[in-house]
Scaffold this active site. Structure first.
Site, PDB file in Angstrom:
ATOM      1  N   GLN A  73       0.834  -1.195   0.000  1.00 54.93           N
ATOM      2  CA  GLN A  73       0.000   0.000   0.000  1.00 54.93           C
ATOM      3  C   GLN A  73       0.876   1.256   0.000  1.00 54.93           C
ATOM      4  OE1 GLN A  73      -1.609   1.049   3.816  1.00 54.93           O
ATOM      5  NE2 GLN A  73      -3.588   1.634   2.970  1.00 54.93           N
ATOM      6  N   GLU A  96      -3.940  10.358  17.466  1.00 61.21           N
ATOM      7  CA  GLU A  96      -4.357  11.763  17.522  1.00 61.21           C
ATOM      8  C   GLU A  96      -5.369  12.059  16.419  1.00 61.21           C
ATOM      9  OE1 GLU A  96      -1.220  10.727  17.742  1.00 61.21           O
ATOM     10  OE2 GLU A  96      -0.825  11.232  19.829  1.00 61.21           O
ATOM     11  N   GLU A 137      -9.364  -0.711   6.907  1.00 65.81           N
ATOM     12  CA  GLU A 137      -8.144  -0.750   7.696  1.00 65.81           C
ATOM     13  C   GLU A 137      -8.471  -0.503   9.167  1.00 65.81           C
ATOM     14  OE1 GLU A 137      -3.611   1.020   7.538  1.00 65.81           O
ATOM     15  OE2 GLU A 137      -5.104   1.837   6.205  1.00 65.81           O
TER      16      GLU A 137
HETATM   17  C1  LIG Z   1       4.831   0.016  11.131  1.00 69.16           C
HETATM   18  C2  LIG Z   1       4.223   0.958  10.137  1.00 69.16           C
HETATM   19  C3  LIG Z   1       3.702   0.467   8.958  1.00 69.16           C
HETATM   20  C4  LIG Z   1       3.173   1.329   7.999  1.00 69.16           C
HETATM   21  N1  LIG Z   1       2.724   0.818   6.813  1.00 69.16           N
HETATM   22  C5  LIG Z   1       2.299   1.673   5.863  1.00 69.16           C
HETATM   23  C6  LIG Z   1       1.926   1.187   4.563  1.00 69.16           C
HETATM   24  O1  LIG Z   1       1.976  -0.014   4.302  1.00 69.16           O
HETATM   25  N2  LIG Z   1       1.551   2.065   3.640  1.00 69.16           N
HETATM   26  C7  LIG Z   1       1.482   3.417   3.887  1.00 69.16           C
HETATM   27  O2  LIG Z   1       1.108   4.162   2.997  1.00 69.16           O
HETATM   28  N3  LIG Z   1       1.838   3.913   5.087  1.00 69.16           N
HETATM   29  C8  LIG Z   1       2.243   3.075   6.065  1.00 69.16           C
HETATM   30  N4  LIG Z   1       2.633   3.572   7.291  1.00 69.16           N
HETATM   31  C9  LIG Z   1       2.658   5.020   7.481  1.00 69.16           C
HETATM   32  C10 LIG Z   1       1.613   5.545   8.442  1.00 69.16           C
HETATM   33  O3  LIG Z   1       0.359   5.523   7.868  1.00 69.16           O
HETATM   34  C11 LIG Z   1       2.068   6.955   8.863  1.00 69.16           C
HETATM   35  O4  LIG Z   1       3.191   6.779   9.678  1.00 69.16           O
HETATM   36  C12 LIG Z   1       1.007   7.712   9.586  1.00 69.16           C
HETATM   37  O5  LIG Z   1       0.025   8.117   8.711  1.00 69.16           O
HETATM   38  C13 LIG Z   1       1.573   8.941  10.324  1.00 69.16           C
HETATM   39  O6  LIG Z   1       2.285   9.753   9.456  1.00 69.16           O
HETATM   40  P1  LIG Z   1       3.760  10.224   9.792  1.00 69.16           P
HETATM   41  O7  LIG Z   1       4.557   9.061  10.141  1.00 69.16           O
HETATM   42  O8  LIG Z   1       4.239  11.076   8.676  1.00 69.16           O
HETATM   43  O9  LIG Z   1       3.610  11.112  11.092  1.00 69.16           O
HETATM   44  P2  LIG Z   1       3.096  12.608  11.149  1.00 69.16           P
HETATM   45  O10 LIG Z   1       1.899  12.780  10.344  1.00 69.16           O
HETATM   46  O11 LIG Z   1       4.251  13.512  10.898  1.00 69.16           O
HETATM   47  O12 LIG Z   1       2.667  12.704  12.666  1.00 69.16           O
HETATM   48  C14 LIG Z   1       3.575  12.926  13.723  1.00 69.16           C
HETATM   49  C15 LIG Z   1       2.759  13.145  14.970  1.00 69.16           C
HETATM   50  O13 LIG Z   1       1.927  14.298  14.812  1.00 69.16           O
HETATM   51  C16 LIG Z   1       0.590  13.968  15.113  1.00 69.16           C
HETATM   52  N5  LIG Z   1      -0.316  14.796  14.343  1.00 69.16           N
HETATM   53  C17 LIG Z   1      -0.305  15.019  13.015  1.00 69.16           C
HETATM   54  N6  LIG Z   1      -1.318  15.806  12.681  1.00 69.16           N
HETATM   55  C18 LIG Z   1      -2.006  16.092  13.813  1.00 69.16           C
HETATM   56  C19 LIG Z   1      -3.157  16.875  14.110  1.00 69.16           C
HETATM   57  N7  LIG Z   1      -3.825  17.509  13.176  1.00 69.16           N
HETATM   58  N8  LIG Z   1      -3.573  16.919  15.390  1.00 69.16           N
HETATM   59  C20 LIG Z   1      -2.906  16.277  16.366  1.00 69.16           C
HETATM   60  N9  LIG Z   1      -1.806  15.533  16.130  1.00 69.16           N
HETATM   61  C21 LIG Z   1      -1.370  15.450  14.873  1.00 69.16           C
HETATM   62  C22 LIG Z   1       0.486  12.507  14.752  1.00 69.16           C
HETATM   63  O14 LIG Z   1      -0.617  11.917  15.370  1.00 69.16           O
HETATM   64  C23 LIG Z   1       1.802  11.989  15.249  1.00 69.16           C
HETATM   65  O15 LIG Z   1       1.737  11.779  16.613  1.00 69.16           O
HETATM   66  C24 LIG Z   1       3.151   2.724   8.247  1.00 69.16           C
HETATM   67  C25 LIG Z   1       3.666   3.207   9.454  1.00 69.16           C
HETATM   68  C26 LIG Z   1       4.205   2.357  10.388  1.00 69.16           C
HETATM   69  C27 LIG Z   1       4.758   2.928  11.662  1.00 69.16           C
END
Ligand SMILES: Cc1cc2nc3c(=O)[nH]c(=O)nc-3n(C[C@H](O)[C@H](O)[C@H](O)COP(=O)(O)OP(=O)(O)OC[C@H]3O[C@@H](n4cnc5c(N)ncnc54)[C@H](O)[C@@H]3O)c2cc1C
Lengths: 378, 394
Positions: free
Chosen positions: B124, B380, B242
C-alpha cells in the site's frame, strides 16, 4: 529545561561535568555509538581506554586505593551524561557494580583487580540474577561450599551484563540459609577463565552485551570471598539502581528535547505539528514526568551523600518514579515522531529500548513498591 | 453458539489440525508484528485457498464465502488462537473490497483471483515523506502521456514492499481545487521500470517497511482504479476496512494469554510470582475488563449498518489496549527481555533459547506494538475524527 538534577556543583564537580559533556559531545555521536554496538562481542570498546585516560574509571574509589573519592553526586553527573548520549560502555558493570564490591575485599584481591579496573585493563561484571527469579533481590540458589583451601561454587546466573568482556565476575552465591534468605549470601570474585566456568555470550536488545553463566564445580581461593554481609549486597544493588536512574534521567531529557525539536520542525496540515494543542499537552506531561524524576534523583543523591537512613526508601521511590516517567516520555516521543520513530536509523527508538531495559533492572516495580511501603516514613 | 456454529467451529478446528503443520504453528507463534514469516504465510495462504477460505469475507461470486458474521468471527479466532501465521493481508483485506466496489470488470477478473490465490502480493503506497497524517497533501505526480501515466515521487513506510510484486498507490493527477480533489488511485507492478525501493530497518532490527521511489515510471491508464481524481473517495472506503475490519478482541485474547503465561512463571518479588502480586494482577484484571468491553463494541459494529464513529473507537481503544497488554507481558518477563534473539525467530531454529520460550517474541512485540497507534490513522487523528464527526466539536 536544563538545571542538572544533582543540584549545585563545587568546582571539581563542575569540571567533571564539563569534561564528560565535552568528551561525549565531541566524540560520541550516534554513528560512533552504532559502531560500538556493532563491535565484536569479545573485544573491548575502543573508547574504554579513553575513559581510563580521563580518570573516569577511578571515580567511586577511595583515595587510599588510588581513586578519586567521588560520591553519589559525581556518579549522577557521569550517568546523566551517559544517558543523554546513550553510552554503551560497561561503566555500570565494571566500575560501579563489580568495582565498588571488590573495593570491599581484602588487600590481595584489591591489588589483583582494582588497579587494573582503574587503568582500563581489567573488565568486570556482576552476576546476581537467576532465571525467573531475577527480580527477586535475595533469591540465590547458586551455592558456595567451603573447601580445603577456599570455596566451591555451583549454579547459574542469567543476563550478566558485560559478561562477554569480563575478566572477573563478582557472583553471589549462597553460603547458608534458604534460597530466598537475605542473609547468608556471599559475593565472590570469579575469573572467567576458571575451570568449570562457562558462558553463553550475546548482544542485548539495547546494543549491549551479556552472558548466561554456568558455574560447575568452580573452585576459588578463600580470598575470593569479598563479603557475606547483607549490607554489601544491598549497597551494591542500590548504588547500581541509583546510577541507572541517573542514566534514565539523562536519556529522558534527551528524548524530550528531541521530541520538542522535531515537533517544531515537522509540518503537517500546513503548520508545525507542535502547534497542535493535543501534542503540546502531551509534551508538557512528558516534561512534568521528567522533572518529577529529576527531583527525586536530586533528593536521593543528597540522601546517599549524607548516609541518610532514608536512602533505601528514596531509592525505591526514585526507581518507581523513573520507571513511570521513562514510560510516559518514551511512549510520547515515539508517538509524536510518527513513523520515523519506528526506524533503527533514528536515535529515538534506541532511547526507548534502553529505558525499557533500565525499567527491568534492579528489581521490579512491585519490589520497589513493597520496599517503599515497608520502610519507615520520613 | 448455535448448533450450526458449533459444527462450523469443529470443521475449522479439524481443518487446522490437519493442515497447520508444526512449522506453520511456529511461524504463527514467532510473529512479533502483523507479519509472519514470508514463506510460511504464503504456504498457509495456498492451503486456505485450496479450501476456498483465503478470502472468506469477499462475496461468494468472487471466491469468498456466505458465512455469517459469527462464522467469520469463529474462523478468525480459531486461526489466531491456533497460531496460524497471518496472511499478507493488504490484497485480501484492503484492495479486494475496493476492487469489488470500484474496479472495472476487467480489473476484477485480472486481479481478484490472483489475490485470492496468493499469486500477487500487494503493498500500500499512500504515505510520503511529506504526507503522513496529512495524506491529502501527497505530492507523487502522475502526468498523463497517451495511454500511460508518468509517475514521479516517493512513498515511504510501505509495508512489505520488498516482498510485494504489486503496489496500489495514491498519486496526484491534478493540483486544482482542494488537495483531495486531485488524487487518483493507481495499481502498478513493482517491476515497472522506474520503480525502485530501499529497505528500512525497523527498531527490532528487521525489515518490514520500505521507501518506494518512482522515477518516470510509466503506468498504464488502464490501471486506474475508479475515476481520475476520485482516488480520495476510493481510499477513504479502503480506510474503513483498515480501521474497522480488524478484530482487535481476538488479538487481545492471545496477548492476554501470553501475558498470563509469563506472569505465572516469573517472580516479581520475594517468592511472589507476578500473577500473585496484587498490584500486577489488578492491573491485568483491569485490562481484561477493557478487552471484554472492546469485544462487545466490535459486536455492535458488526451488528450495525452504519458503524461510523464506533469504528474509530474500536481502532483507538483496540490498539491502545494491545499496547498495554504487551507492555505488561514485557514487564513480567523482566531481565529476560534483554537477550537479542532474532535467530531464534526463524522457523527452522533448533538451538536452545535463552530464558523462557516466549522470551524470543515478547520484547519485539512490545516495541512493534507502539506502531499500532501510528499507522492507519494515528491515535491523535482518530481522536480528531471522533471529536469532530461524533461529538460535533469544531
Ligand atoms: C509500522 C508501520 C507500517 C506502515 N505501513 C504503511 C503502509 O503499508 N503504507 C502506507 O502508505 N503507510 C504506512 N505507514 C505510514 C503511516 O500511515 C504513517 O506513519 C502515519 O500516517 C503517520 O504519518 P507520519 O509518520 O508522517 O507522522 P506525522 O503525520 O508527521 O505525525 C507525527 C505526529 O503528529 C501527530 N499529528 C499530526 N497531525 C495532527 C493533528 N492535526 N492533530 C494532532 N496531532 C497530529 C500525529 O498523530 C503523530 O503523533 C506505516 C507506518 C508504520 C509505523
Amino acid at each position: 529545561m536544563e538545571s542538572s538534577s544533582a543540584g549545585n556543583f563545587n568546582d571539581e564537580q563542575q569540571m567533571l561535568a564539563d569534561s564528560v559533556a565535552k568528551y561525549l559531545t565531541e566524540t560520541y555521536d550516534f554513528e560512533t555509538r552504532r559502531a560500538v554496538a556493532n563491535g565484536d562481542l569479545l573485544t573491548p570498546q575502543p573508547q574504554w581506554q579513553q575513559f581510563a585516560d580521563m580518570g573516569w574509571l577511578t571515580l567511586p574509589f577511595d583515595e587510599r586505593d588510588g581513586g578519586f573519592n567521588g560520591g553519589p553526586k559525581e556518579l549522577a553527573i557521569v550517568f546523566e551524561a551517559f544517558g543523554e548520549h546513550l553510552v554503551l560502555e560497561p561503566y555500570l558493570e565494571t566500575v560501579v557494580l563489580a568495582g565498588t564490591t571488590i573495593a570491599n575485599g581484602e588487600e590481595a584481591l584489591k591489588k589483583r583487580y582494582l588497579d587494573g579496573i582503574m587503568a582500563g585493563d581489567i573488565h568486570a561484571a556482576f552476576g546476581h540474577g537467576e532465571a525467573e527469579h531475577s527480580a527477586e533481590r535475595y533469591y540465590v540458589a547458586t551455592s558456595a561450599v567451603q573447601s580445603a583451601d577456599g570455596w566451591r561454587l555451583n549454579g547459574a546466573k542469567s543476563v550478566v551484563a558485560n559478561g562477554p568482556l569480563a575478566d572477573v565476575v563478582v557472583v553471589s552465591a549462597r553460603i547458608s540459609g534458604d534460597v530466598r534468605s537475605p542473609q547468608g549470601i556471599g559475593l565472590f570474585a570469579v575469573e572467567r577463565g576458571a575451570a568449570g566456568f562457562t558462558a553463553r555470550d550475546y548482544v542485548t536488545v539495547d546494543g549491549r552485551r551479556a552472558s548466561e553463566i554456568i558455574l560447575d564445580q568452580v573452585d576459588v581461593g578463600a580470598e575470593a570471598l569479598i563479603s557475606s554481609a547483607r549490607e554489601t549486597l544491598d549497597q551494591t544493588l542500590d548504588l547500581g539502581c541509583f546510577a541507572v536512574c541517573a542514566e534514565a534521567v539523562g536519556a529522558m531529557q534527551a528524548l524530550l528535547s528531541a521530541t520538542v525539536e522535531y515537533c517544531q520542525q515537522r509540518r503537517q496540515f500546513g503548520q508545525p505539528i507542535g502547534s497542535f494543542q493535543a501534542l503540546q499537552h502531551r509534551m508538557v506531561d512528558m516534561y512534568i514526568a521528567l522533572e518529577l524524576a529529576r527531583s527525586l534523583l536530586g533528593a536521593t543523591t543528597d540522601a546517599l551523600a549524607n548516609n541518610s537512613r532514608h536512602s533505601e526508601r528514596l531509592i525505591s521511590a526514585l526507581k518507581y518514579r523513573v520507571d513511570q516517567s521513562a514510560r510516559a516520555i518514551s511512549y510520547g516521543a515515539l508517538q509524536l515522531h510518527g513513523g520515523i520513530a519506528m526506524t533503527d536509523e533514528l536515535n529515538v527508538g534506541h532511547y526507548f529500548k534502553r529505558l525499557a531495559l533500565i525499567e527491568k533492572q534492579f528489581g521490579s516495580a512491585q519490589f520497589h513498591l513493597q520496599r517503599f511501603k515497608q520502610q519507615p516514613i520520613i | 453458539m448455535t448448533k450450526d456454529e458449533l459444527t462450523f467451529q469443529t470443521e475449522v478446528r479439524q481443518f487446522i489440525a490437519e493442515y497447520l503443520s508444526p512449522e506453520l504453528v511456529r511461524a504463527g507463534k514467532n510473529m512479533t508484528s502483523v507479519f509472519a514469516d514470508y514463506d510460511c504465510a504464503l504456504q498457509w495462504h495456498k492451503i486456505l485457498d485450496a479450501k476456498g477460505w483465503a478470502a472468506p469475507a469477499w462475496p461468494a461470486e468472487f471466491g469468498g464465502t456466505d458465512w455469517t458474521q459469527n462464522q467469520h468471527q469463529i474462523f478468525q479466532r480459531e486461526l489466531k488462537l491456533g497460531n496460524a501465521p497471518a496472511l499478507m493481508a493488504l490484497g485480501i483485506q484492503m484492495l479486494g473490497p475496493i476492487l469489488i466496489k470500484y474496479g472495472t470488470e476487467q480489473q476484477k477478473q485480472e486481479y481478484l483471483p490472483r489475490i485470492r490465490s496468493g499469486e500477487d502480493i500487494w503493498c500500500q503506497g499512500y504515505s510520503e515523506p511529506g504526507a503522513g497524517s496529512d495524506l491529502a497533501s501527497l505530492a507523487t505526480r502522475a502526468e498523463r502521456d497517451g495511454d500511460h501515466y508518468v509517475v514521479n515521487g516517493s512513498k515511504i513506510w510501505t509495508s512489505f514492499a520488498h516482498r510485494a510484486n504489486k503496489i496500489f498507490c495514491l498519486v496526484r493527477t491534478s493540483t486544482e481545487g482542494r488537495p483531495q480533489a486531485g488524487i487518483s488511485f493507481l495499481l502498478a507492478d513493482m517491476d515497472t521500470p522506474g520503480i525502485s525501493l530501499s529497505e528500512i530497518i525497523g527498531l527490532d532490527g528487521t525489515v518490514e517497511q520500505c521507501q518506494v521511489f518512482f522515477s518516470d515510471a510509466r503506468i498504464p491508464v488502464a490501471n486506474l482504479l475508479g475515476e481520475e481524481n476520485q482516488g480520495w473517495s476510493v481510499a477513504k472506503y479502503l480506510l474503513e476496512f483498515e480501521r474497522g475490519g480488524h478484530n482487535y478482541s481476538i488479538d487481545h485474547q492471545k496477548l492476554l494469554a501470553k501475558a498470563r503465561a509469563i506472569a505465572g512463571r516469573q517472580y516479581a518479588h520475594n517468592g511472589v510470582c507476578y500473577l500473585d502480586d496484587a498490584a500486577f494482577s489488578d492491573h491485568l484484571a483491569a485490562l481484561e475488563i477493557d478487552a471484554i468491553a472492546l469485544e462487545f463494541t466490535e459486536q455492535r459494529i458488526k451488528a450495525s449498518d452504519a458503524p461510523g464513529s464506533l469504528t474509530s473507537v474500536a481502532k483507538l481503544a483496540g490498539t491502545e489496549l494491545s499496547q498495554k497488554i504487551s507492555a505488561l507481558a514485557s514487564d513480567a518477563l523482566g531481565a529476560h527481555n534483554a537477550p537479542l534473539q532474532r535467530d531464534a525467530l526463524e522457523v527452522n531454529y533448533t538451538d536452545e533459547v535463552i530464558g523462557p520460550d516466549n522470551a524470543i517474541t515478547t520484547f519485539a512485540e512490545y516495541i512493534n506494538m507502539r506502531a499500532a497507534t501510528i499507522y492507519g490513522g494515528s491515535a491523535e487523528i482518530q481522536r480528531n475524527i471522533i471529536a469532530r464527526a461524533v461529538l460535533g466539536l469544531r
